[in-house]
Design an enzyme around this catalytic site. Structure first.
Site, PDB file in Angstrom:
ATOM      1  N   GLY A  11     -54.085   1.736 -10.623  1.00  0.00           N
ATOM      2  CA  GLY A  11     -54.295   1.267  -9.302  1.00  0.00           C
ATOM      3  C   GLY A  11     -53.216   1.754  -8.383  1.00  0.00           C
ATOM      4  N   ARG A  21     -40.549   9.960  -3.815  1.00  0.00           N
ATOM      5  CA  ARG A  21     -39.520  10.491  -2.883  1.00  0.00           C
ATOM      6  C   ARG A  21     -38.044  10.510  -3.706  1.00  0.00           C
ATOM      7  NH1 ARG A  21     -35.782   8.079   0.594  1.00  0.00           N
ATOM      8  NH2 ARG A  21     -35.234   9.539   2.349  1.00  0.00           N
ATOM      9  N   ARG A  72     -57.380   6.451 -13.404  1.00  0.00           N
ATOM     10  CA  ARG A  72     -57.270   5.697 -14.733  1.00  0.00           C
ATOM     11  C   ARG A  72     -58.224   6.591 -15.561  1.00  0.00           C
ATOM     12  NH1 ARG A  72     -56.125   0.592 -12.922  1.00  0.00           N
ATOM     13  NH2 ARG A  72     -57.306  -0.189 -11.033  1.00  0.00           N
ATOM     14  N   ASP A 103     -49.461  -1.517 -16.534  1.00  0.00           N
ATOM     15  CA  ASP A 103     -49.322  -1.492 -17.754  1.00  0.00           C
ATOM     16  C   ASP A 103     -49.990  -0.436 -18.269  1.00  0.00           C
ATOM     17  OD1 ASP A 103     -51.464  -3.198 -17.135  1.00  0.00           O
ATOM     18  OD2 ASP A 103     -50.876  -4.811 -18.261  1.00  0.00           O
ATOM     19  N   THR A 125     -47.525  -1.706  -9.344  1.00  0.00           N
ATOM     20  CA  THR A 125     -48.508  -2.216  -9.579  1.00  0.00           C
ATOM     21  C   THR A 125     -48.410  -3.613  -8.330  1.00  0.00           C
ATOM     22  OG1 THR A 125     -50.121  -3.551 -10.489  1.00  0.00           O
ATOM     23  CG2 THR A 125     -48.057  -3.283 -11.451  1.00  0.00           C
ATOM     24  N   ASP A 127     -50.029  -6.485  -8.655  1.00  0.00           N
ATOM     25  CA  ASP A 127     -50.314  -7.528  -9.801  1.00  0.00           C
ATOM     26  C   ASP A 127     -49.014  -8.093 -10.203  1.00  0.00           C
ATOM     27  OD1 ASP A 127     -52.748  -6.578  -9.502  1.00  0.00           O
ATOM     28  OD2 ASP A 127     -52.826  -5.754 -11.351  1.00  0.00           O
ATOM     29  N   ASP A 129     -47.280  -7.624 -12.965  1.00  0.00           N
ATOM     30  CA  ASP A 129     -47.749  -8.457 -14.024  1.00  0.00           C
ATOM     31  C   ASP A 129     -46.988  -7.686 -15.233  1.00  0.00           C
ATOM     32  OD1 ASP A 129     -49.081  -6.096 -13.882  1.00  0.00           O
ATOM     33  OD2 ASP A 129     -50.999  -6.570 -14.747  1.00  0.00           O
ATOM     34  N   ARG A 171     -55.504  -8.997 -11.139  1.00  0.00           N
ATOM     35  CA  ARG A 171     -56.287  -8.731 -12.638  1.00  0.00           C
ATOM     36  C   ARG A 171     -56.010 -10.005 -13.471  1.00  0.00           C
ATOM     37  NH1 ARG A 171     -55.229  -3.954 -16.318  1.00  0.00           N
ATOM     38  NH2 ARG A 171     -53.183  -3.808 -15.320  1.00  0.00           N
ATOM     39  N   HIS A 249     -59.862  -4.569  -1.791  1.00  0.00           N
ATOM     40  CA  HIS A 249     -58.669  -3.321  -1.844  1.00  0.00           C
ATOM     41  C   HIS A 249     -57.831  -3.123  -0.505  1.00  0.00           C
ATOM     42  CE1 HIS A 249     -61.547  -2.320  -5.230  1.00  0.00           C
ATOM     43  NE2 HIS A 249     -60.413  -1.555  -5.634  1.00  0.00           N
TER      44      HIS A 249
END
Ligand code: F6P
Length: 319
Positions: A11, A21, A72, A103, A125, A127, A129, A171, A249
């Site tokens: 994602g 960059r 993905r 991850d 991400t 998330d 996480d 997630r 999103h």
């Protein structure tokens, strides 16, 4: 190391461009050639690889998404897919790879590392996480997007005296929900790291209602349940009128915050530092505002931990 590759995978998150960059500019500054691999590991398998110049990354630091595209890739989970990827890297004379992603993407980097191919993971991400870093690139921007949306919802929630159940991404992690809930004074925050507290949520709603509270905000992390289901349960247990918003999103887009741009620049450049000193199989991160790196194989065995003090504080402040 004379030639390296960079890809973004999984994602997308705001700030990935700033990280690309930093990788490209820092490498070129040190006379290292950089090749951009488009569409993540799928592009690696397909050989979608192009040389990056200083100008390739001009005018992107402020843009959301990723100029290298993302995907993905199921095929890269297989031995055969990984061999195809390594074949492409060798064919292009690429001696090290920087993987920017979450991850799932780090799993790909882990597989390459296990096969002896030098990789560095950069956590990107929304998330937040990933163990081994306090923050991931994109989390801060997503958080601000969520807060902006909740502020707006609050206005109409007050006018109509309704209870809003707002579903946020993350997630299996509750970071976005927890931070947004604390930042926005939500009445209840439902996250996967904590046990089902439905009865407590209802009690708090009723208590608030009894003392004249006209509206409430409940934030539900997508890893627990859907906001639609949760709001049905609330309506069944109370006589409150509820509405649902799924932020979806929108949380992944937008111009990265200053904080994400700076984080991405520091982490991207640090990944080059590591490759230049011969380090590989590492993940870069930030802990207590210091750049750190961890063994990518080991870090993926750890669990991501939620900040329990923050969770307790959110409860104390929303009595
Ligand atoms: O990992 C980032 C993330 O946005 C999660 O928060 C969410 O569960 C998932 O990706 C959505 O994935 P997709 O873009 O494939 O729908």
């Amino acid at each position: 190391m004379k030639r390296i590759g960079v890809l973004t995978s999984g994602g997308d998150s705001p700030g990935m461009n700033a990280a690309i960059r930093a990788v490209v500019r820092k490498a070129i500054f040190h006379d290292i050639e950089v090749y951009g691999i488009e569409h993540g590991f799928q592009g690696l398998i397909d050989g979608s690889i192009r040389k990056m110049e200083l100008g390739s990354v001009g005018d992107i630091i402020q843009r959301g998404g990723t100029m290298l595209y993302s995907a993905r890739c199921e095929e890269f989970k297989t031995e055969e897919g990984q061999e195809k990827g390594i074949h492409q890297l060798k064919k292009h004379g690429i001696e090290g790879l920087i993987v920017i992603g979450g991850d799932g993407s780090f799993m790909g980097a882990k597989k390459l590392t296990e096969k002896g191919y030098p990789c560095i993971g950069v956590p990107g991400t929304i998330d937040n996480d990933i163990p081994g870093t306090d923050f991931t690139i994109g989390f801060d921007t997503a958080l601000n997007t969520v807060i902006d949306a909740i502020d707006k919802i609050r206005d109409t929630a007050t006018s109509h005296e309704r209870t809003y159940v707002i579903e946020v991404m993350g997630r299996d992690a509750g970071d976005l929900a927890l931070w947004a809930g604390l930042a926005d004074g939500a009445e209840s925050i439902i996250i996967p790291e904590m046990d089902d507290e439905f009865d407590e949520v209802i009690e708090r709603l009723k208590r608030g209602h009894d003392r004249g509270k006209k509206h409430s905000i409940i934030i539900v992390a997508e890893g627990v349940t859907s906001a639609v289901d949760f709001s049905k349960r609330v309506e069944e247990a109370t006589d409150l009128e509820t509405r649902v918003t799924v932020l979806g999103h929108t949380q992944r887009g937008g111009s990265p915050s200053a904080s994400d741009r700076v984080l991405a620049s520091r982490l991207g450049a640090y990944a080059i530092d590591l490759l230049m000193t011969g380090k590989a199989g590492r993940m870069v991160g930030i802990e207590n505002n210091q750049l750190v790196d961890h063994d990518i194989l080991e870090v993926l065995t750890r669990d991501h931990a939620i900040d329990l003090d923050m969770y307790r504080l959110s409860k104390e402040l929303s009595i």
